[in-house]
Design an enzyme around this catalytic site. Structure first.
Site, PDB file in Angstrom:
ATOM      1  N   ASP A 126     -14.975  -2.719  -1.828  1.00 56.43           N
ATOM      2  CA  ASP A 126     -14.716  -2.411  -0.359  1.00 56.43           C
ATOM      3  C   ASP A 126     -15.927  -2.232   0.460  1.00 56.43           C
ATOM      4  O   ASP A 126     -16.838  -1.395   0.087  1.00 56.43           O
ATOM      5  CB  ASP A 126     -13.855  -1.253  -0.117  1.00 56.43           C
ATOM      6  CG  ASP A 126     -12.756  -1.457  -1.136  1.00 56.43           C
ATOM      7  OD1 ASP A 126     -12.058  -2.405  -1.268  1.00 56.43           O
ATOM      8  OD2 ASP A 126     -12.143  -0.249  -1.669  1.00 56.43           O
ATOM      9  N   ASP A 179       0.926  -1.050  -0.053  1.00 56.43           N
ATOM     10  CA  ASP A 179      -0.091  -0.050  -0.056  1.00 56.43           C
ATOM     11  C   ASP A 179       0.963   1.251   0.036  1.00 56.43           C
ATOM     12  O   ASP A 179       1.620   1.496   1.005  1.00 56.43           O
ATOM     13  CB  ASP A 179      -1.164   0.112   1.368  1.00 56.43           C
ATOM     14  CG  ASP A 179      -1.958  -1.056   1.097  1.00 56.43           C
ATOM     15  OD1 ASP A 179      -2.094  -1.749   0.158  1.00 56.43           O
ATOM     16  OD2 ASP A 179      -2.940  -1.209   2.023  1.00 56.43           O
TER      17      ASP A 179
END
Length: 244
Positions: free
Chosen positions: A129, A8
């Site tokens: 998500d 990330d």
């Protein structure tokens, strides 16, 4: 079954967030390329990358770091975060990505996803998500009223290569993957599903090798891998044994 190590990216560095909060970021490496090469050397076969700044900004921000990753590893790389147009997709695929992940735009403009799948067969995944069972967008900063399965079904037959399903309520806090919701999604659609969010220990690795999880394409691991809660050699050996 594939175990995807995650990188990330925030401000050019490899970080992990807690519950998707940019203010709760732990820096694990300042050299994304070296981290990508380390994962390859450990035996991983794929790499999952997220441009966190890009997810919030709505356009790619950590391009230089992603380029460094692509240069450093021979492994296929999938990238999400801030990819919102056909031009974005084409640009990234031309730079060497194996797969782009469309998240917010999949909610805002499902037609673009379908168009992208036709233009770039096998190269487009959808990131879903969820927070409290509802789809979140704009880098998890905004909730929608759309259900996870409701969104996923919009892409049946479109050629989406995979759905990356993240339970935000578990992301980065090492409480274990939400297997119930993940497997329910996999049961509801024919598109391969990748589990994300909360993978905590070798128990999750063993769980994803149970017969009912065989329908999944794999799972993503982040903090547990960086913190040493998962032994890469042991995890990959278990996966190889399950394949044979």
């Amino acid at each position: 079954m594939i175990l995807f190590p995650a990188i990330d990216l925030k401000d050019g560095q490899c970080v992990r967030l807690k519950l998707g909060d940019m203010d709760q970021a732990t820096v694990y490496s300042t050299d994304p390329g070296a981290q990508a090469k380390a994962f390859e050397d450990q035996g991983f076969e794929w790499l999952h990358v997220v441009d966190l700044n890009g997810a919030f900004a709505g356009t790619s921000v950590n391009g230089a770091a992603v380029d460094a990753i692509l240069k450093a590893t021979k492994n296929p790389v999938q990238l999400g975060g801030g990819i919102r147009s056909l031009e974005h997709i084409e640009n990234w695929l031309n730079r060497g990505l194996s797969r782009v992940i469309l998240g917010t735009v999949a909610v805002r403009d499902p037609g673009l996803v379908i168009e992208a799948c036709k233009a770039f067969p096998g190269k487009v995944a959808v990131g879903i998500d969820a927070k409290g069972g509802k789809v979140a967008v704009e880098g998890w900063a905004e909730a929608s009223e759309l259900g996870v399965i409701e969104l996923a079904k919009k892409f049946e037959g479109a050629g989406v290569s995979a759905i990356i399903y993240t339970d935000i309520d578990r992301d980065g806090i090492l409480t274990g993957i939400n297997w119930e919701s993940t497997l329910a999604l996999a049961d509801a659609v024919s598109i391969p599903v990748i589990a994300s969010g909360g993978l905590a220990s070798m128990n999750d690795i063993r769980r994803m090798l149970e017969p009912d999880a065989a329908k999944l394409e794999g799972a993503i691991t982040g903090r547990a891998l960086y913190d040493g809660r998962i032994d890469p050699a042991e995890a990959l050996a278990l996966i190889r044994a399950a394949r044979s």
